[in-house]
Design a protein around this motif. Structure first.
Motif, PDB file in Angstrom:
ATOM      1  N   ARG A 199     -15.717  -1.243  -6.979  1.00 39.75           N
ATOM      2  CA  ARG A 199     -14.741  -1.962  -6.152  1.00 39.75           C
ATOM      3  C   ARG A 199     -15.288  -2.100  -4.736  1.00 39.75           C
ATOM      4  O   ARG A 199     -15.722  -1.124  -4.134  1.00 39.75           O
ATOM      5  CB  ARG A 199     -13.412  -1.219  -6.124  1.00 39.75           C
ATOM      6  N   LYS A 200     -15.247  -3.289  -4.224  1.00 37.16           N
ATOM      7  CA  LYS A 200     -15.756  -3.552  -2.875  1.00 37.16           C
ATOM      8  C   LYS A 200     -14.579  -3.591  -1.916  1.00 37.16           C
ATOM      9  O   LYS A 200     -13.842  -4.566  -1.840  1.00 37.16           O
ATOM     10  CB  LYS A 200     -16.513  -4.889  -2.843  1.00 37.16           C
ATOM     11  N   ASP A 201     -14.376  -2.515  -1.221  1.00 36.44           N
ATOM     12  CA  ASP A 201     -13.305  -2.486  -0.234  1.00 36.44           C
ATOM     13  C   ASP A 201     -13.784  -1.730   0.990  1.00 36.44           C
ATOM     14  O   ASP A 201     -14.893  -1.197   1.033  1.00 36.44           O
ATOM     15  CB  ASP A 201     -12.035  -1.838  -0.821  1.00 36.44           C
ATOM     16  N   SER A 202     -12.931  -1.678   1.977  1.00 36.75           N
ATOM     17  CA  SER A 202     -13.295  -1.076   3.253  1.00 36.75           C
ATOM     18  C   SER A 202     -13.419   0.436   3.105  1.00 36.75           C
ATOM     19  O   SER A 202     -12.572   1.075   2.461  1.00 36.75           O
ATOM     20  CB  SER A 202     -12.235  -1.412   4.308  1.00 36.75           C
ATOM     21  N   CYS A 213      -3.237   0.663  -8.351  1.00 39.52           N
ATOM     22  CA  CYS A 213      -3.466   0.827  -6.904  1.00 39.52           C
ATOM     23  C   CYS A 213      -4.492  -0.186  -6.417  1.00 39.52           C
ATOM     24  O   CYS A 213      -5.568   0.184  -5.922  1.00 39.52           O
ATOM     25  CB  CYS A 213      -3.913   2.251  -6.583  1.00 39.52           C
ATOM     26  N   ASN A 214      -4.184  -1.465  -6.544  1.00 42.93           N
ATOM     27  CA  ASN A 214      -5.128  -2.483  -6.084  1.00 42.93           C
ATOM     28  C   ASN A 214      -5.013  -2.765  -4.599  1.00 42.93           C
ATOM     29  O   ASN A 214      -5.876  -3.398  -4.016  1.00 42.93           O
ATOM     30  CB  ASN A 214      -4.923  -3.778  -6.879  1.00 42.93           C
ATOM     31  N   ALA A 215      -3.941  -2.322  -3.958  1.00 44.27           N
ATOM     32  CA  ALA A 215      -3.791  -2.536  -2.512  1.00 44.27           C
ATOM     33  C   ALA A 215      -4.324  -1.364  -1.704  1.00 44.27           C
ATOM     34  O   ALA A 215      -4.377  -1.444  -0.477  1.00 44.27           O
ATOM     35  CB  ALA A 215      -2.321  -2.766  -2.162  1.00 44.27           C
ATOM     36  N   CYS A 258      -6.115   3.052 -11.579  1.00 43.19           N
ATOM     37  CA  CYS A 258      -7.065   2.077 -11.028  1.00 43.19           C
ATOM     38  C   CYS A 258      -6.479   0.662 -11.048  1.00 43.19           C
ATOM     39  O   CYS A 258      -6.704  -0.118 -10.118  1.00 43.19           O
ATOM     40  CB  CYS A 258      -8.377   2.119 -11.799  1.00 43.19           C
ATOM     41  N   THR A 315      -7.465   1.364  -0.831  1.00 46.75           N
ATOM     42  CA  THR A 315      -8.910   1.482  -0.930  1.00 46.75           C
ATOM     43  C   THR A 315      -9.268   2.725  -1.743  1.00 46.75           C
ATOM     44  O   THR A 315      -8.441   3.610  -1.985  1.00 46.75           O
ATOM     45  CB  THR A 315      -9.536   1.574   0.464  1.00 46.75           C
ATOM     46  N   THR A 316     -10.529   2.767  -2.151  1.00 45.87           N
ATOM     47  CA  THR A 316     -10.989   3.921  -2.928  1.00 45.87           C
ATOM     48  C   THR A 316     -10.852   5.207  -2.122  1.00 45.87           C
ATOM     49  O   THR A 316     -10.429   6.247  -2.655  1.00 45.87           O
ATOM     50  CB  THR A 316     -12.454   3.697  -3.332  1.00 45.87           C
ATOM     51  N   GLN A 361      -8.689   5.885   0.162  1.00 47.72           N
ATOM     52  CA  GLN A 361      -7.275   6.274   0.250  1.00 47.72           C
ATOM     53  C   GLN A 361      -6.786   6.887  -1.058  1.00 47.72           C
ATOM     54  O   GLN A 361      -6.052   7.882  -1.055  1.00 47.72           O
ATOM     55  CB  GLN A 361      -6.437   5.055   0.627  1.00 47.72           C
ATOM     56  N   PRO A 406       0.809  -1.228   0.000  1.00 47.64           N
ATOM     57  CA  PRO A 406       0.000   0.000   0.000  1.00 47.64           C
ATOM     58  C   PRO A 406       0.837   1.270   0.000  1.00 47.64           C
ATOM     59  O   PRO A 406       0.512   2.233  -0.708  1.00 47.64           O
ATOM     60  CB  PRO A 406      -0.827  -0.137   1.298  1.00 47.64           C
TER      61      PRO A 406
END
Length: 1826
Positions: free
Chosen positions: A1782-1785, A1742-1744, A1739, A1746-1747, A1749, A1717
């Motif tokens: 994207r499903k992230d925290s 930066c897969n590690a 996009c 979150t949106t 961030q 990250p």
């Protein structure tokens, strides 16, 4: 330099604008001194002329450079003025979505009207412990600064939150209190911090309401003091309230609501407990329906009611009091519905049995008649008499409303008092932090008494603010030893004097209130007479005589005098209060008791606000009668006193300011209205702060920062070692006016605009340097281009010349070719002429020769025709005969073929009707094709035979023709004879004609036959092609089906593999989650255990008061005090359910209820331990008594027998070891292969098993014989000794033995022979039985083999009848069944063998234990004389030499010393350096081995418990030392590995040597203790991580972010008042090298202590995760760190860490992945951020992250130099659109406290225990090797 010199062409300025307040423009030409007009161009391209003021000639304010726009601190701007402040706030709010900004000491907070994820606990942890300037502006930063200064300076603090309604004051104050509650915690178990936070819902419900500007507007001011103890933990709180708006109870404007509590009550009216209140819908009550907006969107009043009741319960307001509160509130609502009817103009009445009044009286417990009477009447008292006067309807309504407001104010006061009681602490308060949530400056179209009081309070607060700012400026100047010059700032003391001084506005108002006939008009005239034209701040409106104007610090405000006197008097009818005081409702009486003594009265004007002050404050001097006078004070006087008290509190504290700004009036999210923002900035004092800062030296640089920023303006020779002198020399050359700057001790101070001038010079220098670089680069590029062009020209020339040469060569070749062509052409013409002449000659010859030949041919033709006639005649005769026979043959063939075709057709019809045909077609299609092919071949054969027949016919025909020719010759001969017979000739001619006809017919038949043959051939070929096509189609279908089956199988395989991988990953995740939960639970348990120990120590200290002469006992004496921690949990069966419940507990989240359950469980465990210990003691006593009784009853044994039995035992032990070794060999042989053939006869494992079985049986027989012999000898000895067993004297016993030798020797020998014969007979019988059994078994086996053979033959016969495919399938099925049965049989045999082995092991253990007890008992009962003197019979038993077994022996009493020397007093540094790693673990395990060898379970339990408790004590005592924690983590793991390695379990013995396998534990299974040690290792690991984190935490941000590892890349921007930590490496700052050195230290220590490599990898991975998480979190919260150059620094730092991993061979530890990250965030700072392609690349990259961030980094991206560009809003929106799926925290920050679940992979040791030597330095001389 002069500021006017900065107004050059292309300089940007701000000009006033009526719509946008300020507009940006650009100068079109340089400004010259004396110009009256400036040529400007607006941003939209429009040009205009800006006229300067002819009087002031003030130039428009300059605009700051773009790189300074969006600064965290407004004071960091080069130009400090209103447009710069407004533009900076707008850019931060709209573009970067940042709502907080510093303005010097003030935090400006803009309400976003949207929920933002910036208030979570992770954000709180990020700001905790940070300096205020080191992080981005935040309310948490202000709260942290207040908390830190309270602890550091030992001074109380205050946070002053102000702003308009709807600006977010209440929310800001709430978050500040939440921060204190989270960071500090509470000092008791009462959860004070929760109570402090729980006061918010209560106060919001009774003090907040919906207004047109805010849905949750606070209608009162409050000051909450949060108390702390000496350890700065929350112990309590206290609340003061100011100016409650009581008028809202009885009146609400359009689109507004009453206080929330009324609507919550109406929404909950259906609850059973509220039935008695007789409530209904909010639109039913007059006090809740006036605003016409009873519902707030998104708010459920019923749920809010539940929260309010829960908060009341938490604060100690029980259900009875709660129902009392709701009863009073319901009464107020019903009172509002009471109606009046007019009798006349001066009186009114209430209808009889008026329902609302009846309900009100019922709820309040008062008489209906009295209340209805006094609502319509009032009592007037004169000097002589008292009389009752009726009042008008309007007066009655006003009196009703005044009563409702008075009751509500009393209830409000009562609730505040009870909240304060709940928050009050018995612990002495050491310090406090006050949070003031108070209204801001107000100005409306009509301003009355309320606005006057509010603005008066803001004047006082502004004065305090100005003085504080002025004081800070003065302290800064004095600290830096700058010459102090008086700064002219706005002092609002004259305005305050105008309001509160003698004969001020408040004094005149109080005086007018005392006048009998005082009125608002007369008061206004007094104001005009007193202050008009005497005070510049007081004015009179031109068109009004009932208003006045005050010039406040923010703006002029016009106040209407109407209502001032009435609101100041605060009139409530006393008779109505008396009726309420006579109520039977106890709670209502509590509200009105001691009303005369109340210091802060709650009464107010009918339409105004009331004042509530702190009840605990007492007047300085209490005098008799003062209470009654205090009650008579006016509202203005009370407010002034409470305001003075507040100012005294604030002046005694260190203030911190939060100014809340409302960006728009429509509550639109992130919408900025410049006009409204400027009004509030002027009103809240932000611009005044800017003005004070700008009046002095607003820009301040340290010498190092100045040197780093402006190094480019110096030459190399100007750089001195003294940075201060270097900066002085540079400034003297650049700025000639020395008044524009000052040199302090550590900083340089600049006037406003000077930094901008320096920035301009720096930018010009950089621009010149860029031009020079560009010039050089462009020249180099042009030279490169010229060289490329020259090289290209030469190449072109070379190719052109080559082309020309090739063209000339081609011309020469063509010329030569033309000559050759001419030569051949001429030759061709001559040759052609010759050939023509020759052809003509030949033609003539041919014609002549042809003529001759034709004549000859005619002659021959005539002869030939005659021969043909003869031939045909003879042929006709032969054909007639042939056709007759052919016809008959064809007829017979047709009949036969018709018959066969009918049969075939019948068969085909039968086959077509049957289903089996289709099966056969599908199954045996290839066979059919072969049959068809065979048919085709047969037809071809028939065709060939027919052709042969035709050939034969033709030959026959030719022969016949020859015969005919011969006949014709004969006829010729006889022609002469026939000439004469004419008749005969005619007949012959007729016959010839007929023959010709037959010949023609024969030829036609031949032609028909040939056509039929061709047709048949075509049909056959067509049939063959059709069959081939069908065959091809079938093959394709087969291939397609095979492909589909293969694809399906492949797809199913891939699907199963994917599912398996996914399930594996999910199981790994679940395992990690479970492991994490379990380890968190362990962590919490250890914390509770430590807390329990601390509490126990405190209790012990409180119980036992130490005496002066008391000496401290040895630390080892208390090592067994906490043995219950493990002994009761592990060894007792009662605690096993607790262990079984642990997995369910691990799944539950950690909460307070779980902690309490754990505490309760600890208590229960202690009680159980005590009861079990008592029971154990009883059992031990009982066992001792039984043992002694048995020993007394048992006859004394002989010494010879003792010696014999001991030797026998040794022999049995050696045989036991031998059997173990053989068993191990057998197991290895069985485990070598897993195929079914392993156990087949002849296999290696089978042979080994057979050999072992044979040897064991032989050994068993030998042992049986020896046992029987020994038993017979013992029996004989017993019989011989039995007559004299009563004699105990040793001498008598010796004489008896001598007699036995002489007399009984023969008898004994005879008896021994008899016994031997019996033994041999029994052995023979047993052998015979075994032989018979073996024969029977072999016969049975032969019979089973015969049956199996017959079955196999039957199956073979059946298989031969099946088709090949079914045959293969059946054979496979049979083979599978056979193998399955064999495997099942083998498994059963293996299980039986395992059971037998386990049974034998158990018996062996029991026998060994009995033999040991017997030996001990015999040794105790035999005296030394018996052993020495008694003759010993020689026994031939082999002895084994004794060697060292890798065990250590110690006495039970030496156990505390062992723990003390080996654990408590051991120094890790010396042991790690001088001795082998893990030596304490090896020593402890060898001691455990000896206790296991002795089969002493008590000793094992005691040793393990003492060891665990000793390690815990060491870690508790020196738990902050990394070396200590690392040392004991390593030794605990090694101890755990030893327990596994020598446990005897096969899984742990794979890597053992045979000698190590001999050292395995034999008596005890310590699996439960292994679990306890594993838990202890987890706790030590977590403690190691905490120690490591505490060491690294101060280094991470400084080393990874702030320090410039690559010098000169990052530019230093101008700092503000809240100066950040310098990125330049000073002596005290940490760098990346500091982090790497610390990592080297950690790694070296862990390796030196012999820690497992896998465990080291896990520690390093956790360390790198902490480093990456802390760095990324700080990056996300620091705008100044989000730049391109900082991204380069971060990537370089990360590469250095990766290099360190490579050097240590730790790249496969997963540590690098934890930095991903951070790496992606650094890459995000460096990549292009303009086009859609850039967005797509971001996009995917930066897969590690979150949106949240990614968007945060893009919003925070700040150019350091003017050559960089900001990220556009459209680009950020594009990123958000691409990432929306994207499903992230949604969490912004990483969890820096997260600890990965640790595992301890088994790591066996190759060290032999018998080789370990104990050094003398450890002091373990009392331990001996065994």
């Amino acid at each position: 330099m002069a500021v006017s010199e900065l107004y050059t062409k292309y300089a940007r300025v701000w000009i006033p604008d009526p719509e946008e307040v300020w507009k940006s423009a650009e100068l079109l030409k340089d400004y010259k001194q004396g110009d009256k007009v400036i040529q400007l161009r607006l941003e939209e391209g429009k040009e205009l002329e800006y006229c300067l003021d002819p009087k002031t000639k003030e130039l428009p304010p300059l605009r700051n450079p773009d790189i300074l726009v969006g600064e965290n601190d407004l004071t960091a701007l080069s130009y400090l003025h209103e447009p710069a402040v407004l533009h900076n706030l707008k850019v931060r709010f709209i573009d970067s979505k940042l709502i907080y900004t510093y303005c010097g000491i003030v935090l400006v907070a803009i309400n976003p009207y949207e929920q933002l994820p910036i208030y979570g606990e992770d954000i709180i942890n990020a700001y905790s412990g940070q300096n205020m300037g080191d992080m981005d502006p935040h309310i948490f930063a202000v709260a942290e600064e207040a908390y830190k200064q309270m602890a550091r300076d030992e001074r109380n603090q205050s946070i002053i939150v102000s702003g308009e309604s709807g600006a977010g004051k209440t929310v800001s104050a709430k978050y500040a209190m939440r921060y204190f509650a989270t960071v500090s915690g509470s000092a008791s178990e009462a959860n004070v911090e929760e109570k402090v936070l729980a006061s918010n819902p209560i106060m919001e419900s009774i003090g907040n309401a919906k207004t047109t500007r805010n849905d949750n507007s606070s209608r009162f001011g409050k000051y909450i003091e949060i108390g702390f103890d000496k350890r700065y933990r929350i112990i309590g709180a206290n609340m003061r309230t100011y100016l409650l708006e009581k008028s809202r109870v009885v009146f609400q404007a359009e689109e507004e609501r009453n206080y929330h509590i009324f609507y919550q009550l109406c929404a909950s009216a259906a609850l059973p407990e509220f039935k008695t209140l007789r409530l209904g819908n909010a639109n039913y009550f007059h006090y809740t329906k006036q605003g016409g907006s009873p519902v707030i969107d998104g708010i459920d009043d019923a749920k809010e009611m539940v929260h309010t009741r829960q908060a009341c319960t938490l604060l100690g307001i029980n259900d009875l009091y709660q129902m009392g509160i709701f009863r009073i509130l319901a009464g107020i609502l019903h009172l509002g519905n009471v109606g009046f009817t007019s009798r006349d103009a001066d009186s009114c009445t209430i209808p009889h049995k008026h329902e609302p009044l009846a309900i009100f009286c019922d709820l309040m417990g008062v008489e209906y008649q009295e209340m209805s009477h006094w609502l319509c009447h009032r009592k007037l008292a004169t000097a002589s008499e008292t009389y009752i006067k009726p009042i008008s309807k309007l007066q009655a309504i006003n009196a009703r409303d005044a009563l409702a407001k008075h009751i509500y104010a009393k209830l409000f006061n009562w609730i505040v008092d009870h909240v304060n009681k709940a928050l009050h602490s018995t612990i002495k308060q050491h310090s406090f932090i006050g949070v003031l949530d108070i209204y801001g400056f107000e100005t409306f179209e009509i301003n009355s008494f309320e606005q006057f009081c509010i603005n008066y309070a803001n004047e006082k607060l502004q004065q305090q603010f100005n003085m504080h700012v002025f004081k800070l400026e003065q302290e800064e100047y004095m600290k830096e030893q700058i010459p102090w010059t008086l700064i002219d700032f706005y002092d609002n003391q004259p305005c305050i004097n105008l309001i509160e001084a003698k004969l001020g506005i408040l004094d005149l108002l109080d005086e007018e209130c005392k006048m009998p006939k005082g009125s608002d008009d007369s008061w206004a005239q007094k104001l005009y007479n007193t202050h008009l034209k005497k005070c510049a701040l007081f004015e009179k409106p031109r068109m009004s005589n009932k208003a006045f104007i005050i010039q406040h610090f923010a703006d002029k405000v016009e106040y209407q005098c109407e209502g001032f006197l009435e609101k100041n008097k605060d009139t409530v009818y006393e008779e109505q209060i008396k009726v309420l005081k006579s109520s039977k409702f106890k709670m209502l009486l509590e509200l009105f008791q001691d009303e005369e003594k109340a210091l802060s009265p709650t009464s107010a004007t009918p339409s105004g606000r009331t004042l509530l002050s702190r009840t605990a404050v007492k007047p300085a001097k209490a005098k008799p009668g003062q209470a009654s006078k205090e009650h008579k004070k006016t509202v203005g006087h009370q407010f002034r006193n409470s305001l003075h008290l507040l100012m005294e509190t604030l002046n005694a504290t260190t203030p911190h300011y939060v100014r809340c700004i409302k960006p728009n009036d429509f509550k639109f999210p992130f919408t900025f209205d410049e006009k409204r923002a400027v009004q509030q900035l002027r009103a809240c004092g932000v611009l005044e702060t800017i003005r004070i800062s700008a009046a002095g030296f607003p820009s301040r640089w340290t010498y190092q920062e100045f040197f780093s920023r402006y190094r480019v303006l110096m030459k190399q020779k100007d750089v001195l070692s003294d940075r201060k002198q270097t900066c002085k020399n540079l400034l003297e050359n650049l700025i000639l006016n020395k008044d524009k700057y000052q040199f302090g001790k550590t900083k340089i101070f600049f006037r406003a605009g000077q930094v901008a001038y320096l920035e301009k010079i720096r930018a010009d220098k950089l621009r010149v340097a860029c031009i020079r670089i560009q010039k050089t680069i462009r020249g180099w590029l042009m030279r490169k281009k010229y060289l490329r062009m020259r090289k290209a020209a030469i190449t072109i020339q070379r190719y052109v010349r080559g082309y020309q040469a090739r063209c000339y060569a081609k011309f020469l070749r063509r010329t030569r070719a033309a000559i050759i062509i001419q030569k051949f052409q001429r030759m061709y013409v001559v040759r052609k002429r010759y050939h023509l002449m020759r052809a003509a000659t030949i033609m003539l010859q041919s014609l002549l020769r042809g003529y001759i030949a034709r004549n000859k041919y005619q002659r021959m033709l005539r002869e030939h025709k005659a021969i043909i006639i003869q031939k045909h005649v003879r042929g006709w005769l032969a054909r007639v005969c042939y056709h007759r026979s052919l016809k008959a043959i064809v007829y017979l063939q047709c009949c036969y073929r018709r018959m066969m075709a009918k049969r075939e057709l019948k068969k085909l019809k039968i086959e077509a009707r049957s289903v089996e045909r289709y099966k056969k077609l599908n199954i045996g299609m290839e066979n059919k094709i072969m049959q068809l092919q065979r048919k085709v071949d047969e037809q071809n054969k028939d065709y060939k035979s027919l052709l042969e027949k035709l050939t034969n016919l033709e030959t026959t025909y030719n022969t016949e023709t020859e015969k005919l020719r011969s006949d014709v010759e004969r006829l010729r001969v006889s022609e002469e004879e026939a000439k004469n017979a004419t008749n005969r000739v005619n007949t012959l001619q007729e016959e010839i004609t007929r023959l010709r006809k037959e010949l023609h017919q024969t030829q036609s038949e031949k032609k028909t036959i040939e056509e039929w043959a061709d047709k048949y051939k075509q049909e056959t070929e067509q049939l063959v092609s059709e069959l081939k096509e069908q065959n091809t189609l079938l093959k394709k279908e087969k291939e397609e089906l095979n492909r589909l089956i293969h694809d399906q199988a492949k797809e199913m395989t891939e699907t199963m593999e994917k599912k398996l991988v996914e399930e594996t990953k999910q199981l790994e995740l679940d395992l990690n989650d479970e492991r994490l939960r379990y380890q968190n639970l362990l962590n919490e348990f250890s914390r509770l255990e430590e807390r329990y120990e601390d509490l126990k120590d405190e209790v012990n200290l409180m119980v036992s008061i130490p005496k002066p002469g008391h000496k401290r006992t040895d630390s080892t004496h208390s090592s067994n005090e906490s043995e219950y921690t493990f002994s009761s949990e592990i060894t007792e069966t009662e605690d096993l359910p607790l262990r079984m419940e642990e997995p369910s507990e691990k799944k539950a989240p950690l909460d307070m209820s779980l902690f309490l359950k754990l505490q309760k469980r600890v208590t229960e465990l202690e009680q159980e331990k005590q009861s079990l210990q008592d029971e154990l003691d009883r059992k031990e006593e009982q066992a001792l008594r039984t043992k002694t009784r048995e020993e007394e009853e048992r006859p004394p044994m002989r010494g010879a027998e003792l010696e014999y039995e001991s030797l026998k035992r040794q022999e049995l032990e050696s045989e036991n070891k031998k059997l173990k070794n053989e068993l191990n060999e057998l197991q290895k042989a069985l485990l070598e292969k897993s195929s079914p053939e392993v156990t087949a006869p002849g296999a290696p494992a089978y042979r080994v098993l057979l050999e072992q079985l044979t040897s064991v049986s032989e050994e068993l027989e030998v042992r049986k014989e020896e046992v029987l012999i020994l038993r017979s000898q013992l029996v004989s000895q017993k019989e011989a000794i039995q007559p004299k067993n009563t004699m105990t004297d040793s001498t008598i016993l010796l004489e008896d033995v001598q007699k036995m030798k002489d007399k009984g020797e023969i008898a004994q020998a005879y008896i021994g022979l008899k016994e031997t014969n019996r033994l041999l007979e029994s052995q023979l019988q047993s052998q015979k039985k075994s032989h018979d059994n073996e024969l029977e078994a072999l016969r049975g086996e032969i019979q089973s083999l015969k049956e199996e053979n017959n079955r196999q033959q039957q199956l073979l016969a059946q298989n031969l009848q099946l088709p090949p495919e079914a045959r293969i399938e059946a054979s496979l099925q049979h083979e599978i069944t056979r193998l399955t049965n064999e495997n099942l049989d083998l498994m059963e045999q293996l299980e039986k063998q395992d059971k037998t082995v386990r049974k034998l092991k158990k018996q062996l253990k029991v026998f060994a234990k009995k033999i040991g007890e017997l030996e001990v008992g015999q040794m105790e009962n035999i005296s030394p004389g018996q052993i020495i003197d008694e003759p010993i019979r020689p026994v031939n038993i082999p002895r084994k030499e004794k060697d060292f077994q890798g065990m250590l022996e110690y006495k039970k009493d030496d156990e505390p010393k062992l723990v003390k020397y080996l654990i408590l007093d051991l120094k890790p540094r010396g042991v790690a350096v001088n001795l082998i790693p893990g030596l304490p673990a090896y020593i402890l395990f060898m001691c455990v081995r000896h206790a296991d060898y002795l089969n002493d379970d008590q000793k094992v339990r005691s040793l393990l418990t003492s060891t665990i408790n000793g390690i815990k004590k060491v870690l508790k005592k020196r738990g902050d030392d990394f070396e200590t924690v690392s040392f004991w983590l390593s030794n605990t793991c090694r101890f755990l590995h030893c327990l596994k390695q020598y446990s005897g379990e096969e899984g742990f013995m794979k890597h053992n040597t045979p000698r190590q396998n001999e050292h395995c534990l034999t008596n005890f299974d310590l699996a439960e203790y292994r679990q306890v040690l594993s838990d202890l290792a987890i706790q030590i690991y977590q403690q190691l991580i905490r120690v490591l984190e505490n060491i690294l935490q101060p280094m991470i941000v400084s080393g990874m972010l702030e320090h410039e590892t690559i010098q000169g890349v990052s530019g230093v921007k101008p700092p503000g008042l809240r100066k950040r930590t310098s990125s330049i490496a000073d002596e005290g700052t940490y760098t990346l090298d500091s982090i790497i050195r610390q990592l080297n230290t950690f790694h070296f220590v862990m390796c030196q202590h012999g820690m497992d490599p896998e465990l080291i990898k896990q520690v390093i991975k956790q360390t790198f995760y902490i480093t990456g998480a802390v760095t990324l979190n700080n990056l996300l919260l620091r705008k100044d760190m989000c730049s391109w150059s900082k991204g380069m620094q971060i990537r370089y730092n990360v590469s250095q860490l990766e290099e360190w991993l490579r050097d240590k061979n730790l790249m496969n530890s997963g540590a690098k992945e934890t930095l991903e990250p951070l790496i992606q965030a650094a890459q995000l700072l460096q990549v292009k951020k303009k086009t859609d392609e850039d967005a797509e690349a971001i996009c995917s990259m930066c897969n590690a992250l979150t949106t949240a961030q990614i968007v945060k980094v893009l919003n925070l991206y700040t150019p350091v130099n003017e050559f960089e560009e900001r990220v556009s809003i459209s680009f950020i929106r594009t990123i958000q659109m691409r990432l929306r799926d994207r499903k992230d925290s949604p969490q912004l920050l990483m969890d820096a406290k997260h600890i990965f679940p640790v595992t301890f992979p088994f790591n066996p040791s190759s060290l032999a225990l018998e080789t370990i030597q104990i050094p003398a330095s450890l002091g373990l001389a009392f331990i001996s090797r065994v």
